[in-house]
Design a protein around this motif. Structure first.
Motif, mmCIF file in Angstrom:
data_model
loop_
_atom_site.group_PDB
_atom_site.id
_atom_site.type_symbol
_atom_site.label_atom_id
_atom_site.label_comp_id
_atom_site.label_asym_id
_atom_site.label_seq_id
_atom_site.Cartn_x
_atom_site.Cartn_y
_atom_site.Cartn_z
ATOM 1 N N GLY A 45 0.801 -1.282 0.107
ATOM 2 C CA GLY A 45 -0.014 0.094 0.025
ATOM 3 C C GLY A 45 0.744 1.309 -0.266
ATOM 4 O O GLY A 45 0.299 2.515 0.159
ATOM 5 N N GLU A 46 2.201 1.162 -0.202
ATOM 6 C CA GLU A 46 3.040 2.294 -0.239
ATOM 7 C C GLU A 46 3.125 2.798 -1.617
ATOM 8 O O GLU A 46 3.246 4.089 -1.721
ATOM 9 N N ILE A 47 2.582 2.075 -2.812
ATOM 10 C CA ILE A 47 2.488 2.826 -4.034
ATOM 11 C C ILE A 47 1.348 3.394 -4.207
ATOM 12 O O ILE A 47 1.318 4.508 -4.708
ATOM 13 N N VAL A 48 0.081 2.598 -4.211
ATOM 14 C CA VAL A 48 -1.095 3.160 -4.276
ATOM 15 C C VAL A 48 -1.894 2.483 -3.030
ATOM 16 O O VAL A 48 -1.800 1.493 -2.685
ATOM 17 N N THR A 49 -3.245 3.173 -2.569
ATOM 18 C CA THR A 49 -4.137 2.513 -1.763
ATOM 19 C C THR A 49 -5.419 2.482 -2.574
ATOM 20 O O THR A 49 -5.594 2.858 -3.536
ATOM 21 N N GLU A 50 -6.145 1.894 -1.591
ATOM 22 C CA GLU A 50 -7.664 1.886 -2.244
ATOM 23 C C GLU A 50 -8.139 3.448 -2.383
ATOM 24 O O GLU A 50 -9.273 3.515 -3.268
ATOM 25 N N PHE A 51 -7.612 4.421 -1.861
ATOM 26 C CA PHE A 51 -8.151 5.862 -1.706
ATOM 27 C C PHE A 51 -7.546 6.719 -2.706
ATOM 28 O O PHE A 51 -7.939 7.843 -3.103
ATOM 29 N N THR A 52 -6.375 6.333 -3.276
ATOM 30 C CA THR A 52 -5.606 7.109 -4.193
ATOM 31 C C THR A 52 -6.223 7.872 -5.150
ATOM 32 O O THR A 52 -6.291 8.896 -5.557
ATOM 33 N N LYS A 53 -6.920 7.043 -6.143
ATOM 34 C CA LYS A 53 -7.440 7.282 -7.210
ATOM 35 C C LYS A 53 -8.486 8.477 -6.890
ATOM 36 O O LYS A 53 -8.552 9.606 -7.714
ATOM 37 N N LYS A 54 -9.348 8.103 -6.034
ATOM 38 C CA LYS A 54 -10.491 8.916 -5.587
ATOM 39 C C LYS A 54 -9.893 10.271 -5.003
ATOM 40 O O LYS A 54 -10.387 11.560 -5.470
ATOM 41 N N ALA A 55 -8.918 10.352 -4.354
ATOM 42 C CA ALA A 55 -8.247 11.417 -4.009
ATOM 43 C C ALA A 55 -7.644 12.271 -4.831
ATOM 44 O O ALA A 55 -7.786 13.407 -4.905
ATOM 45 N N GLU A 56 -7.069 11.645 -5.913
ATOM 46 C CA GLU A 56 -6.519 12.564 -6.988
ATOM 47 C C GLU A 56 -7.633 13.220 -7.681
ATOM 48 O O GLU A 56 -7.748 14.624 -8.159
ATOM 49 N N TYR A 57 -8.647 12.389 -7.972
ATOM 50 C CA TYR A 57 -9.988 13.302 -8.582
ATOM 51 C C TYR A 57 -10.237 14.263 -7.890
ATOM 52 O O TYR A 57 -10.550 15.492 -8.331
ATOM 53 N N GLN A 58 -10.434 14.105 -6.460
ATOM 54 C CA GLN A 58 -10.944 15.185 -5.534
ATOM 55 C C GLN A 58 -10.134 16.468 -5.282
ATOM 56 O O GLN A 58 -10.422 17.368 -5.626
ATOM 57 N N THR A 59 -8.677 16.040 -5.407
ATOM 58 C CA THR A 59 -7.941 17.331 -5.298
ATOM 59 C C THR A 59 -7.622 17.844 -6.313
ATOM 60 O O THR A 59 -7.571 19.184 -6.606
ATOM 61 N N CYS A 60 -7.902 17.309 -7.677
ATOM 62 C CA CYS A 60 -7.890 18.078 -8.897
ATOM 63 C C CYS A 60 -8.959 19.127 -8.875
ATOM 64 O O CYS A 60 -9.040 20.137 -9.375
ATOM 65 N N GLU A 61 -10.031 18.706 -8.384
ATOM 66 C CA GLU A 61 -11.253 19.300 -8.672
ATOM 67 C C GLU A 61 -11.246 20.397 -7.721
ATOM 68 O O GLU A 61 -11.618 21.725 -7.821
ATOM 69 N N LEU A 62 -10.679 20.181 -6.543
ATOM 70 C CA LEU A 62 -10.598 21.369 -5.503
ATOM 71 C C LEU A 62 -9.567 22.470 -5.833
ATOM 72 O O LEU A 62 -9.788 23.533 -5.250
ATOM 73 N N THR A 63 -8.465 21.975 -6.258
ATOM 74 C CA THR A 63 -7.449 22.797 -6.646
ATOM 75 C C THR A 63 -7.256 23.686 -8.071
ATOM 76 O O THR A 63 -6.664 24.613 -8.376
ATOM 77 N N GLY A 64 -7.734 22.590 -8.931
ATOM 78 C CA GLY A 64 -7.774 22.899 -10.371
ATOM 79 C C GLY A 64 -6.305 22.593 -10.991
ATOM 80 O O GLY A 64 -5.767 22.897 -12.090
ATOM 81 N N ILE A 65 -5.407 21.695 -10.144
ATOM 82 C CA ILE A 65 -4.170 21.556 -10.343
ATOM 83 C C ILE A 65 -4.224 20.051 -11.415
ATOM 84 O O ILE A 65 -4.973 19.104 -10.793
ATOM 85 N N PRO A 66 -3.627 19.909 -12.463
ATOM 86 C CA PRO A 66 -3.839 18.600 -13.044
ATOM 87 C C PRO A 66 -2.989 17.467 -12.437
ATOM 88 O O PRO A 66 -1.892 17.589 -12.004
ATOM 89 N N ILE A 67 -3.793 16.415 -12.454
ATOM 90 C CA ILE A 67 -3.188 15.160 -12.056
ATOM 91 C C ILE A 67 -3.443 14.046 -13.044
ATOM 92 O O ILE A 67 -4.530 13.827 -13.315
ATOM 93 N N ASP A 68 -2.263 13.310 -13.457
ATOM 94 C CA ASP A 68 -2.504 12.082 -14.346
ATOM 95 C C ASP A 68 -2.806 11.020 -13.810
ATOM 96 O O ASP A 68 -1.912 10.433 -13.208
ATOM 97 N N THR A 69 -4.221 10.663 -13.636
ATOM 98 C CA THR A 69 -4.570 9.482 -12.848
ATOM 99 C C THR A 69 -4.240 8.262 -13.614
ATOM 100 O O THR A 69 -4.469 7.204 -13.233
ATOM 101 N N LYS A 70 -3.875 8.096 -14.839
ATOM 102 C CA LYS A 70 -3.498 7.140 -15.694
ATOM 103 C C LYS A 70 -2.272 6.466 -15.069
ATOM 104 O O LYS A 70 -2.232 5.021 -15.420
ATOM 105 N N ILE A 71 -1.482 7.238 -14.436
ATOM 106 C CA ILE A 71 -0.232 6.575 -13.887
ATOM 107 C C ILE A 71 -0.781 5.713 -12.677
ATOM 108 O O ILE A 71 -0.287 4.549 -12.505
ATOM 109 N N THR A 72 -1.928 6.215 -11.870
ATOM 110 C CA THR A 72 -2.411 5.274 -10.874
ATOM 111 C C THR A 72 -2.996 4.165 -11.484
ATOM 112 O O THR A 72 -2.887 3.140 -10.912
ATOM 113 N N THR A 73 -3.669 4.294 -12.339
ATOM 114 C CA THR A 73 -4.430 3.143 -13.131
ATOM 115 C C THR A 73 -3.253 2.007 -13.596
ATOM 116 O O THR A 73 -3.272 0.898 -13.174
ATOM 117 N N ALA A 74 -2.071 2.387 -13.888
ATOM 118 C CA ALA A 74 -0.960 1.669 -14.420
ATOM 119 C C ALA A 74 -0.267 1.072 -13.379
ATOM 120 O O ALA A 74 0.185 -0.211 -13.343
#
Length: 302
Positions: free
Chosen positions: A71-100
């Motif tokens: 769970g040090e690379i990704v957790t069950e929460f990582t992808k959702k946390a990235e989406y939420q943080t992108c929405e809250l800050t407007g800073i782009p995050i490539d979630t395809k990396i997390t999927t890979a």
């Protein structure tokens, strides 16, 4: 060279993502007028994101199962946390990396090609240059903040904290450059990560809404626990390393559970705080990483 390749890629999968997110947290904390600092942070964020993409391309079938399962690379929460943080800050995050990363497979014992070794060595040098640039940037930010010439939403201690982590990453990469496979330094690892865990508790305590009394109290208790463990690590007369590691492991398991509940609570908007969802997931991954180190060090000592 398989160990060299595996350790290198495992280090980048963990620390490369951490550095990418440090850049994002710095960027999110600057006021709009600080365009120069925002641009520097964004450039570093993009550079570490690119380095992480290359790491993931190389890592499939090359890294240890214990790292993948930790769970040090990704957790069950990582992808959702990235989406939420992108929405809250407007800073782009490539979630395809997390999927890979979620699709990565562990490696076996087969030898690696010379081409792979060469690509990993090149990646190590690139990431070392990037982390050196990030260290310089963090030092500049810290100097300006403590000199009262720059405002940021991030605590000065938090900037010192992420600077320490960047220097730890640089140290590991430098050792890989010199020795191919650096040997474990378990005592220093425990001292380093106990301080990191202690500071996490202090930050969590300070970023929770003042009405979250129970969580604030629990965070404060963990800060005290790790402060005492850190003092024990630094005692020159310390003799029973196994007992201290066992105690630290027990504390970190409880802390990981606290961070897991906190990350879930922030993701579901059940906790009042000013903690970005990705920051909550970030500190959870660091606890997961430390748990793996402690469990491994305990096995090595027995």
């Amino acid at each position: 060279m398989r160990d060299f390749v595996a350790i290198s890629l495992e280090t980048h999968l963990f620390f490369g993502r951490i550095m990418k997110e440090h850049s994002l947290f710095l960027m999110a904390g600057f006021p709009a007028k600080e365009k120069g600092f925002i641009q520097r942070a964004d450039q570093l964020r993009a550079e570490f994101e690119e380095g992480l993409r290359e790491t993931v391309r190389l890592a499939d079938g090359m890294i240890g199962n214990s790292v993948l399962q930790s769970g040090e690379i990704v957790t069950e929460f990582t992808k959702k946390a990235e989406y939420q943080t992108c929405e809250l800050t407007g800073i782009p995050i490539d979630t395809k990396i997390t999927t890979a990363e979620e699709r990565l497979c562990a490696g076996g014992c087969a030898p690696v090609s010379q081409e792979t070794v060469s690509r990993v060595k090149m990646l190590n040098r690139q990431m070392l240059r990037r982390v050196n640039s990030l260290i310089t940037f963090k030092e500049d930010v810290l100097k300006e903040v403590t000199g009262c010439r720059l405002y940021t939403a991030n605590y000065p201690l938090l900037i010192e904290h992420i600077l320490r982590e960047a220097k730890q990453y640089r140290h590991i990469l430098s050792e890989l450059e010199k020795n191919d496979c650096p040997g474990p330094d378990l005592g220093n690892q425990e001292a380093f990560w106990n301080q990191i865990m202690m500071e996490h508790a202090l930050f969590i305590r300070g970023l929770l809404d003042p009405t979250e009394n129970e969580l604030i109290q629990t965070a404060n208790e963990f800060a005290g626990d790790y402060c005492r463990l850190l003092d024990e690590c630094k005692k020159p007369e310390r003799t029973d390393a196994n007992a201290l590691t066992a105690k630290t492991l027990q504390t970190t398991k409880k802390y990981q559970q606290f961070k897991t509940a906190g990350t879930k609570g922030i993701a579901c908007c059940e906790i009042r705080s000013i903690i970005l969802p990705l920051l909550a997931d970030h500190v959870l991954r660091e606890a997961n990483h430390y748990l793996r180190i402690l469990e491994k060090s305990g096995r090595c000592r027995n």
